[in-house]
Scaffold this motif. Structure first.
Motif, PDB file in Angstrom:
ATOM      1  N   MET A 109       0.827  -1.201   0.000  1.00 58.75           N
ATOM      2  CA  MET A 109       0.000   0.000   0.000  1.00 58.75           C
ATOM      3  C   MET A 109       0.864   1.255   0.000  1.00 58.75           C
ATOM      4  N   ASN A 110       2.057   1.187   0.595  1.00 59.90           N
ATOM      5  CA  ASN A 110       2.909   2.379   0.629  1.00 59.90           C
ATOM      6  C   ASN A 110       3.372   2.804  -0.760  1.00 59.90           C
ATOM      7  N   VAL A 111       3.565   1.844  -1.636  1.00 57.78           N
ATOM      8  CA  VAL A 111       3.935   2.166  -3.021  1.00 57.78           C
ATOM      9  C   VAL A 111       2.773   2.906  -3.681  1.00 57.78           C
ATOM     10  N   GLU A 113      -2.908  -2.593   7.417  1.00 61.94           N
ATOM     11  CA  GLU A 113      -1.729  -3.413   7.702  1.00 61.94           C
ATOM     12  C   GLU A 113      -0.622  -2.586   8.335  1.00 61.94           C
ATOM     13  N   SER A 114      -0.483  -1.338   7.887  1.00 67.20           N
ATOM     14  CA  SER A 114       0.611  -0.515   8.371  1.00 67.20           C
ATOM     15  C   SER A 114       0.194   0.370   9.549  1.00 67.20           C
ATOM     16  N   GLU A 115      -0.980   0.110  10.089  1.00 67.26           N
ATOM     17  CA  GLU A 115      -1.495   1.022  11.101  1.00 67.26           C
ATOM     18  C   GLU A 115      -1.536   0.389  12.480  1.00 67.26           C
ATOM     19  N   VAL A 161      -6.748   7.369  -5.138  1.00 71.23           N
ATOM     20  CA  VAL A 161      -5.992   6.801  -4.021  1.00 71.23           C
ATOM     21  C   VAL A 161      -6.399   7.448  -2.704  1.00 71.23           C
ATOM     22  N   SER A 162      -6.632   8.774  -2.712  1.00 70.92           N
ATOM     23  CA  SER A 162      -6.976   9.416  -1.443  1.00 70.92           C
ATOM     24  C   SER A 162      -8.290   8.867  -0.900  1.00 70.92           C
ATOM     25  N   ASP A 163      -9.261   8.581  -1.762  1.00 74.06           N
ATOM     26  CA  ASP A 163     -10.528   8.024  -1.282  1.00 74.06           C
ATOM     27  C   ASP A 163     -10.350   6.608  -0.746  1.00 74.06           C
ATOM     28  N   VAL A 164      -9.654   5.794  -1.532  1.00 75.30           N
ATOM     29  CA  VAL A 164      -9.513   4.395  -1.119  1.00 75.30           C
ATOM     30  C   VAL A 164      -8.632   4.300   0.127  1.00 75.30           C
ATOM     31  N   PHE A 165      -7.630   5.146   0.197  1.00 68.95           N
ATOM     32  CA  PHE A 165      -6.714   5.061   1.338  1.00 68.95           C
ATOM     33  C   PHE A 165      -7.364   5.575   2.625  1.00 68.95           C
TER      34      PHE A 165
END
Ligand SMILES: Nc1ncnc2c1ncn2[C@@H]1O[C@H](COP(=O)(O)OP(=O)(O)O)[C@@H](O)[C@H]1O
Ligand SMILES: [Mg+2]
Length: 338
Positions: free
Chosen positions: A205-207, A247-249, A229-233
């Motif tokens: 996801m970071n990529v 996962e990264s949170e 990306v901003s909406d999905v992220f």
């Protein structure tokens, strides 16, 4: 922006022995000219299959794929060869020719294109090496290069024929985090300077977050969610997308209420985007209304170049509803969690 690449109802099954094994189901997507489009999915989701359909290494079982206004299904052999040259590709394991130097690797696609003179090739290879920051490495062999340098050779080679689109299959998955960032920066530069459309697939996801404009989330051969990306992220709708995002949170959305059960007050999550991220909205809300707050969890970061903040706060006091209306009036997204 016009669409450069589109999938219309594309399905793909592989024939294994006598059975047809489905890999992609009814994929519809559209990539605009000049954007960076990401496809994220776990191993086996169908990402490589999807990208191999674009560069014509595989044919769909049904549906159609359009590049630059042309239906790939309808091209004759010569047109297919021309189209392949318009599609550059880089790979996770670089796929360089080990017996050729950096300059020779980059020259290779120009030589087989058979439409450049030796002088032209030399000049173009020099420019490409400069472009990817390898101007002084021309005579080295792949074995003498770091992973990041090898990928830079891969990128230069992919750009050699001035493609209309660059495909990246897990291009940074074999690289350490720092090298990953430098390769992502280079891809971003290329996208901006050459206005080159990029499609990249990744499981990270970071990529997606640092590079892409749009993203499709692929799971079991299906697009689960697609959007900016901003909406999905910031507001993932589908379970698969949520898992990638969280996962990264530290705190997963679904567990926040339970994790902070002991916290008094009203739990709300605020999402700021763009310049709003740096405005003192919380303190001004507190000044104007009878509320107190404290931050329970939060992150402030960037999606591509746009800053965002996402805070979970506990609100107490007599004017909580007024404060929430105050946030909403300032285009801050408010989610009441408890
Ligand atoms: N050449 C092939 N023959 C048969 N099955 C394949 C082939 N390539 C991929 N598959 C199957 O298709 C599915 C998607 O694979 P792939 O596109 O490689 O996924 P990813 O790149 O997301 O890991 C998997 O179940 C895989 O086993
Ligand atoms: Mg793959």
């Amino acid at each position: 922006m016009s669409s450069l690449l589109a999938f219309h109802n594309v399905s793909k099954s592989y024939r294994v022995n006598d059975a047809l094994v489905p890999a992609l189901h009814d994929i519809n997507l559209s990539v605009s000219q000049g954007e960076i489009y990401g496809v994220i999915g776990h191993s086996g989701a169908g990402k490589s299959t999807l990208i191999r359909l674009i560069n014509l290494l595989e044919r769909p079982t049904s549906g159609s794929i359009w590049v630059d206004g042309q239906n790939l299904m309808e091209l004759n052999d010569q047109a297919l060869r021309d189209m392949r040259r318009k599609i550059g590709m880089i790979f996770q394991h670089f796929n360089l020719l080990s017996s050729k130097t950096v300059a020779q690797n980059i020259a290779f696609p120009l030589e087989i294109a058979k439409c450049y003179t030796a002088d032209e090739i030399k000049r173009r290879v020099g420019a490409l090496m400069d472009r990817v920051g390898l101007g002084d490495q021309a005579h080295k062999y792949p074995a003498q290069l770091s992973g990041g340098q090898k990928q830079r050779v891969g990128i230069a080679r992919a750009l050699a024929n001035e493609p209309r689109v660059l495909l990246c299959d897990e291009a940074t998955s074999a690289l350490d985090p720092q090298t990953t960032q430098s390769v992502l920066r280079l891809l971003n530069e290329i996208n901006v300077d050459l206005k080159l459309t990029i499609v990249l697939i990744t499981h990270e996801m970071n990529v997606i977050r640092s590079l892409c404009d749009h993203v499709a989330v692929l799971d079991g051969g299906r697009v689960m969610e697609e959007g900016k990306v901003s909406d999905v992220f910031l507001h993932p709708q589908h379970e698969t997308s949520r898992r990638f995002v969280y996962e990264s949170e530290a705190w997963d959305e679904s567990t926040i209420a339970a994790a902070f059960a002991h916290v008094k007050g009203k739990l709300v999550r605020l999402t700021f985007r763009g310049d709003k991220t740096y405005e003192p909205v919380l303190s001004s809300a507190m000044r104007e209304h009878d509320i107190e707050f404290y931050i329970v969890s939060g992150r402030i970061d960037k999606i591509k170049n746009v800053p965002y903040g996402q805070l979970v706060i506990s609100l107490n006091g007599k004017q909580i509803d007024e404060a929430l209306a105050y946030f909403r009036a300032r285009e801050i997204r408010v989610e009441e969690m408890r």
